[in-house]
Design an enzyme around this catalytic site. Structure first.
Site, PDB file in Angstrom:
ATOM      1  N   ALA A 117      19.086  81.880  68.148  1.00  0.00           N
ATOM      2  CA  ALA A 117      19.669  81.280  66.942  1.00  0.00           C
ATOM      3  C   ALA A 117      20.748  80.301  67.378  1.00  0.00           C
ATOM      4  CB  ALA A 117      20.256  82.346  66.031  1.00  0.00           C
ATOM      5  N   LYS A 118      21.209  79.493  66.458  1.00  0.00           N
ATOM      6  CA  LYS A 118      22.335  78.603  66.715  1.00  0.00           C
ATOM      7  C   LYS A 118      22.935  78.196  65.384  1.00  0.00           C
ATOM      8  CE  LYS A 118      24.327  76.966  70.444  1.00  0.00           C
ATOM      9  NZ  LYS A 118      24.501  77.729  71.689  1.00  0.00           N
ATOM     10  N   GLY A 119      24.224  77.867  65.414  1.00  0.00           N
ATOM     11  CA  GLY A 119      24.899  77.434  64.201  1.00  0.00           C
ATOM     12  C   GLY A 119      25.842  76.294  64.492  1.00  0.00           C
TER      13      GLY A 119
END
Length: 428
Positions: A117-119
């Site tokens: 994931a990444k944000g």
């Protein structure tokens, strides 16, 4: 905003290659080598979930500013998704999608039970007060309260964020859920359940990877020189630890400039200077200023790009003199540069292997939080070094087996693990 206004995703900078396209070009080569079936290919190439949030924040001047934030969950077949949150004015969705996919492959390469994931939030934290950043962080957490979770999606620091922001995120999530949840985030302060060894973990992984690669090349650490682009957490720790192994660090750089010393830079002095000057090397007198663009093509044996994406491209790859590139940053080499580097015979330890020490120790932090137990620094370091060494060897052997560069071999290892897991779990 007018009712008929169409939402338009902020585009990548026009002078930079699209990181998602770079990632997919490598993914496609590895998928072909593995003979990946169309169904699995189509599942793995697209993220599971993309969330866009708008965060209203009361600024110090009393006005409300709305920030746009993202969270992309690429895949969760191996376990809960894991990935950092970056605060930067150039954040865009394709970048976050690429970084989320890289996290999936990174976790698979080092064989830890996480998906990717990444944000990110489009902002310039250097122009914001601590209070503004805190309110923005808490707003982002609240907007994603149903996405985050110790067994769902576990954020971590990235560009522009650190233990402070992770503490705010953990606190906001804990208050929202009515219980203290230290395992919801990693990279926290030690007093809040952070792990010993986490701060230096990514840089240490770069060092372990570099030593393993030098051994394959028949080179001794005490007989080689290096240049480190990026003197933030990853680059500075990589420089310190490589220096301790006897590598002569001839060049370092950060956003304020680049510096060269033919006889080797005293890394301890450089770090002390940086810490005393607001985290910047500007004005450092222990080396001679140089053009930052020249650092990548300087006359050294080892090049450690530890800054941002796409700094090694088709435009400068021909001029690289290093025998070994160890990627501390995510995506520092564009896909267009790969054929040039391969033709020159330069060994590259790719980002999804070289900088995976950070997520490895993040995993250790999560395990400790889930256990309610704390490991010693020696235990963390020994286990992290072992995982990095074993992952390097597996990727190296795969590169030999398929006669492909280390980068493609790393993708082959990662994609094969994820694809096999889908098959064992029973398909889609």
């Amino acid at each position: 905003m007018a009712a008929n206004t169409v939402y338009k995703e902020p585009a990548p900078k026009v002078d930079r290659e699209n990181p998602l396209e770079s990632m997919m070009s490598r993914f496609n080569i590895a998928a072909e080598i593995l003979g990946l079936d169309d169904e699995t290919y189509n599942v793995l190439k697209a993220p599971d979930k993309q969330v866009i949030v708008h965060i209203p924040v009361t600024m110090d001047n009393g006005k409300i500013k709305v920030f746009e934030g993202y969270r992309v969950i690429h895949n969760t077949i191996l376990g809960p998704s894991k990935g950092g949150i970056r605060y930067d004015k150039n954040v865009h969705l394709d970048e976050v999608k690429a970084l989320a996919a890289w996290m999936t492959w990174k976790c698979a390469v080092v064989d830890i039970p996480y998906g990717g994931a990444k944000g990110g939030i489009i902002c310039d934290p250097t122009t914001m007060s601590a209070g503004e950043i805190e309110r923005m962080t808490r707003g982002y957490t609240l907007a994603l309260k149903d996405i985050f979770g110790p067994d769902r999606d576990i954020p971590a620091p990235d560009m522009g964020t650190g233990p402070r922001e992770m503490a705010w995120l953990m606190d906001e999530f804990s208050k929202t859920n009515g219980m203290t949840s230290p395992a919801v985030v990693t990279g926290k302060p030690l007093v809040m359940g952070g792990s010993l060894g986490r701060t230096e973990a990514t840089g240490r992984g770069v060092m372990v990877s570099a030593l393993a690669a030098l051994k394959k090349l028949g080179l001794k650490p005490t007989e080689v020189s290096a240049a480190v682009q990026g003197f933030g957490n990853v680059g500075s720790w990589a420089a310190v630890l490589l220096h301790q192994q006897g590598v002569k660090i001839k060049a370092v750089s950060d956003i304020s400039g680049a510096y060269w010393n033919e006889n080797g830079i005293n890394i301890d002095e450089a770090i002390a200077y940086k810490n005393a000057h607001n985290g910047r090397l500007e004005g450092f007198t222990g080396a001679t200023p140089m053009d930052p663009n020249d650092l990548l093509t300087s006359d050294v044996d080892v090049l450690v790009p530890a800054a941002v994406e796409d700094v090694i491209t088709e435009h400068n790859a021909h001029d690289i003199k290093a025998k070994l590139i160890v990627e501390g940053a995510n995506g520092p080499t564009s896909a267009s540069a790969d054929p040039i580097i391969n033709e020159k015979g330069i060994m590259v330890v790719p980002d999804i292997l070289a900088n995976s020490g950070g997520v490895t120790v993040s995993y250790f932090e999560w395990v400790q939080n889930k256990q309610g137990f704390k490991w010693s620094l020696d235990m963390v370091t020994e286990r992290a070094d072992r995982i990095m060494s074993e992952a390097f060897e597996k990727v190296y052997q795969t590169s030999q087996k398929y006669k492909v560069p280390m980068r493609i071999a790393a993708y082959v290892v990662a994609i094969d693990k994820v694809a096999q897991t889908y098959k064992f779990r029973g398909g889609f």
